[in-house]
Design a protein around this motif. Structure first.
Motif, short mmCIF file in Angstrom:
data_model
loop_
_atom_site.label_atom_id
_atom_site.label_comp_id
_atom_site.label_asym_id
_atom_site.label_seq_id
_atom_site.Cartn_x
_atom_site.Cartn_y
_atom_site.Cartn_z
N GLY A 1 0.79 -1.35 0.17
CA GLY A 1 -0.15 0.09 0.05
C GLY A 1 0.62 1.24 -0.03
O GLY A 1 0.20 2.44 -0.18
N ARG A 2 2.21 1.10 0.06
CA ARG A 2 3.09 2.26 0.12
C ARG A 2 2.80 3.02 -1.40
O ARG A 2 2.74 2.32 -2.42
N PRO A 3 2.66 4.15 -1.27
CA PRO A 3 2.63 5.27 -2.72
C PRO A 3 3.67 5.11 -3.50
O PRO A 3 3.63 5.28 -4.85
N ASN A 4 4.92 4.67 -3.03
CA ASN A 4 6.17 4.49 -3.91
C ASN A 4 6.44 3.01 -4.17
O ASN A 4 7.36 2.92 -4.58
N CYS A 5 5.67 2.15 -4.02
CA CYS A 5 5.69 0.94 -4.31
C CYS A 5 5.30 0.50 -5.88
O CYS A 5 4.15 0.75 -6.02
N LYS B 1 4.94 -2.25 -7.46
CA LYS B 1 3.97 -3.59 -7.67
C LYS B 1 2.60 -2.89 -7.03
O LYS B 1 1.50 -3.57 -7.67
N CYS B 2 2.54 -2.38 -5.80
CA CYS B 2 1.25 -1.97 -5.40
C CYS B 2 0.77 -0.86 -6.41
O CYS B 2 -0.48 -1.15 -6.69
N THR B 3 1.15 0.17 -6.95
CA THR B 3 0.64 1.07 -7.94
C THR B 3 0.17 0.32 -9.05
O THR B 3 -1.01 0.67 -9.53
N PHE B 4 0.85 -0.76 -9.53
CA PHE B 4 0.54 -1.36 -10.61
C PHE B 4 -0.83 -2.09 -10.45
O PHE B 4 -1.79 -2.25 -11.20
N THR C 1 5.96 -10.30 -12.01
CA THR C 1 4.92 -9.99 -10.96
C THR C 1 3.83 -9.24 -11.63
O THR C 1 2.75 -9.15 -11.09
N GLY C 2 4.15 -8.38 -12.66
CA GLY C 2 3.03 -7.48 -13.18
C GLY C 2 2.52 -7.86 -14.53
O GLY C 2 1.46 -8.42 -14.58
N PHE C 3 3.13 -8.15 -15.60
CA PHE C 3 2.49 -8.30 -16.80
C PHE C 3 3.76 -9.20 -17.73
O PHE C 3 4.80 -8.85 -17.38
N LEU C 4 3.25 -9.63 -18.62
CA LEU C 4 4.32 -10.18 -19.72
C LEU C 4 3.81 -9.98 -20.98
O LEU C 4 2.50 -10.25 -21.53
N PHE D 1 11.35 -12.14 -9.25
CA PHE D 1 11.10 -11.82 -10.62
C PHE D 1 10.77 -10.16 -10.52
O PHE D 1 10.31 -9.75 -9.35
N GLY D 2 11.12 -9.75 -11.74
CA GLY D 2 10.72 -8.09 -11.88
C GLY D 2 9.38 -8.01 -12.43
O GLY D 2 8.54 -9.10 -12.39
N LEU D 3 8.91 -6.80 -12.64
CA LEU D 3 7.55 -6.69 -12.65
C LEU D 3 7.06 -6.85 -14.23
O LEU D 3 6.10 -7.20 -14.44
#
Length: 314
Positions: free
Chosen positions: A36-40, A42-45, A98-101, A222-224
């Motif tokens: 939940g940190r605004p500068n994270c 992974k959370c922002t994504f 962790t985000g998308f491919l 793993f990266g984003l």
């Protein structure tokens, strides 16, 4: 016969219960991992994922020239991200961002083939030739920070033991430039800014000095995403310093870049146990991100509009 049918039915019920519990645990784990940190990043994504289809429509409406040139794979990608279906996209072994491919991009653990390096990174020779100057700026920056106090600059520390195991002096975080830090190393930053494919002004781009303490290893991660390649230019590397990507190990050599796809499982190790030399046995590399060569110029523009630099990165 009825006994057999009953046994099969019972087995099926058990399988269904197991799958539901596993999925529930996975969802709970994902919720716990959202800090939940605004500068994270992974959370922002993850927070923005449901909004992306409407954001893409807005971008294409404002920039109609991108509608025809931006390939359909971005439209498909954004839809899959918003629905969670991108998690099942075809990927290479040990590749799991962790985000998308983004589909149809070349998937290589290390991009260290000489032909590829000359074709895609013609500026690399100039960067590596400046290794000594970059190292000297780093050491000078350390003295400045020690005298001024770390609160004056963005110095990130991740502690795995009582003493910090890994730290970073950041120039760009999620595409956002940190002016105080950049002022410490003007030549280094000028070299970064001169790289045509350097990922700035986009939320997936980072650049920093990465410092790993003696005897430490980063946890495999793993990266984003897979739309970037990550460079590590070794500046001061004790014996036993290495990078592992998808079970492939490469030693760090001063002045010789390691180029890798961080959507693969990766880690870094500093097996030196002595605190000696100008860096006190620490492993120091310049790390930065560039666009994957398979991402077209039009697609890069769409990504920049969808994922601009995070104003809360620092």
């Amino acid at each position: 016969m009825w006994v057999i049918i009953g046994s099969v039915a019972l087995c099926l019920i058990c399988v269904v219960i197991f799958i539901r519990r596993r999925n529930s645990a996975r969802r709970l784990s994902e919720q716990e991992n959202v800090c939940g940190r605004p500068n994270c990043v992974k959370c922002t994504f993850r927070r923005r994922a449901p909004e992306l289809p409407s954001e893409l429509d807005r971008v294409l409406a404002v920039y109609p020239d991108l509608k025809g040139s931006a390939s359909q794979r971005i439209v498909r990608l954004i839809k899959d991200i918003s629905t969670g279906e991108n998690a099942s996209a075809s990927r290479a072994e040990l590749q799991n961002p962790t985000g998308f491919l983004l589909p149809e991009l070349a998937a290589r653990r290390f991009w260290d083939d000489e032909f590829m390096m000359k074709r895609y990174f013609p500026w690399l020779e100039q960067l590596e030739a400046a290794t000594d100057a970059i190292r000297d700026e780093y050491l000078k920056a350390c003295d400045t920070i020690a005298n001024a106090g770390s609160e004056s600059y963005a110095v990130y520390e991740q502690s795995a033991k009582p003493a910090a195991a890994w730290s970073a002096l950041e120039f760009y975080n999620q595409g956002l430039r940190n002016e105080p830090n950049c002022s410490l190393c003007p030549r280094t930053v000028a070299l970064l800014d001169s790289i045509p494919d350097f990922m700035k002004d986009v939320g997936f781009g980072f650049a920093y000095f990465s410092i790993l303490d003696p005897g430490m290893k980063t946890a495999p991660a793993f990266g984003l995403c897979n739309i970037r390649l990550r460079f590590q230019l070794p500046l001061m590397v004790p014996s036993g310093s290495a990078m592992v990507v998808g079970k492939q190990r490469r030693p760090f050599v001063p002045g010789k870049s390691l180029i890798f796809d961080d959507s693969f499982l990766h880690s870094v190790e500093n097996n030196n146990l002595e605190r000696d030399g100008p860096a006190n046995g620490q492993q120091v590399v310049l790390l930065f991100d560039v666009w994957h060569p398979g991402v077209t110029p039009a697609e890069r523009q769409v990504f920049k509009h969808l994922f601009p630099a995070n104003p809360e990165a620092f």
